[in-house]
Design a protein around this motif. Sequence first.
Motif, short mmCIF file in Angstrom:
data_model
loop_
_atom_site.label_atom_id
_atom_site.label_comp_id
_atom_site.label_asym_id
_atom_site.label_seq_id
_atom_site.Cartn_x
_atom_site.Cartn_y
_atom_site.Cartn_z
N GLU A 29 0.75 -1.23 0.00
CA GLU A 29 -0.09 -0.23 0.06
C GLU A 29 0.80 1.15 -0.14
O GLU A 29 0.71 2.32 -0.64
CB GLU A 29 -1.10 0.14 1.07
CG GLU A 29 -1.96 -0.91 1.03
CD GLU A 29 -2.80 -1.02 2.51
OE1 GLU A 29 -2.34 -0.33 3.20
OE2 GLU A 29 -3.83 -1.85 2.45
N LEU A 30 1.96 1.17 0.91
CA LEU A 30 2.90 2.38 0.79
C LEU A 30 3.62 2.50 -0.45
O LEU A 30 3.64 3.86 -1.13
CB LEU A 30 3.90 2.29 1.94
CG LEU A 30 3.15 2.47 3.60
CD1 LEU A 30 4.08 2.00 4.51
CD2 LEU A 30 2.83 3.70 3.53
N ARG A 31 3.90 1.50 -1.08
CA ARG A 31 4.55 1.58 -2.44
C ARG A 31 3.49 2.35 -3.47
O ARG A 31 4.09 3.08 -4.29
CB ARG A 31 5.11 0.30 -2.99
CG ARG A 31 6.33 -0.21 -2.44
CD ARG A 31 6.89 -1.31 -3.13
NE ARG A 31 6.17 -2.71 -2.90
CZ ARG A 31 6.39 -3.37 -1.75
NH1 ARG A 31 7.39 -3.02 -1.02
NH2 ARG A 31 5.87 -4.44 -1.43
N GLU A 32 2.30 1.75 -3.39
CA GLU A 32 1.36 2.46 -4.35
C GLU A 32 0.90 3.91 -4.10
O GLU A 32 0.94 4.66 -4.92
CB GLU A 32 -0.01 1.53 -4.16
CG GLU A 32 0.17 0.44 -4.84
CD GLU A 32 -1.34 -0.47 -4.64
OE1 GLU A 32 -2.17 -0.04 -3.84
OE2 GLU A 32 -1.10 -1.70 -4.96
N GLU A 33 1.03 4.05 -3.01
CA GLU A 33 0.75 5.67 -2.45
C GLU A 33 2.12 6.38 -2.85
O GLU A 33 2.09 7.42 -3.08
CB GLU A 33 0.83 5.97 -0.98
CG GLU A 33 0.30 7.17 -0.34
CD GLU A 33 0.05 7.32 0.81
OE1 GLU A 33 -0.18 8.57 1.26
OE2 GLU A 33 -0.04 6.32 1.76
N ASN A 34 3.42 5.81 -2.63
CA ASN A 34 4.45 6.51 -2.95
C ASN A 34 4.54 6.96 -4.45
O ASN A 34 4.89 7.95 -4.71
CB ASN A 34 5.60 5.59 -2.60
CG ASN A 34 6.94 6.50 -2.80
OD1 ASN A 34 6.98 7.97 -2.50
ND2 ASN A 34 8.11 5.75 -3.26
N SER A 35 4.08 6.02 -5.41
CA SER A 35 4.05 6.01 -6.69
C SER A 35 2.85 7.10 -6.91
O SER A 35 3.19 7.93 -8.00
CB SER A 35 3.60 4.74 -7.24
OG SER A 35 3.59 4.91 -8.81
N ARG A 36 1.78 7.22 -6.48
CA ARG A 36 0.76 8.17 -6.73
C ARG A 36 1.29 9.39 -6.43
O ARG A 36 1.30 10.37 -7.00
CB ARG A 36 -0.43 7.96 -5.85
CG ARG A 36 -1.59 8.89 -6.30
CD ARG A 36 -2.70 8.73 -5.32
NE ARG A 36 -2.37 8.81 -3.64
CZ ARG A 36 -2.18 9.77 -3.17
NH1 ARG A 36 -2.53 10.99 -3.73
NH2 ARG A 36 -2.03 9.98 -1.87
#
Length: 63
Positions: A29-36
């Motif tokens: 989830e944090l990787r996805e948020e970081n990408s966003r």
Amino acid sequence: MSTELFNRLEQKVASAVEALELLKMEAEELREENSRLKQEREEWERRLTALLGKFDEVETERA
């Protein structure tokens, strides 16, 4: 090893595995948020660069 100790060890291992799975999900989830957030920052940088370019054009026209 007594059955009670074995059961306790089994519970601790199960708890550790569950905690690891939760941490893996949180990391994803944090990787996805970081990408966003990176994409959002890039968009802001693009827009800011465009605005600064317009200011430069105005300054050039005044000179």
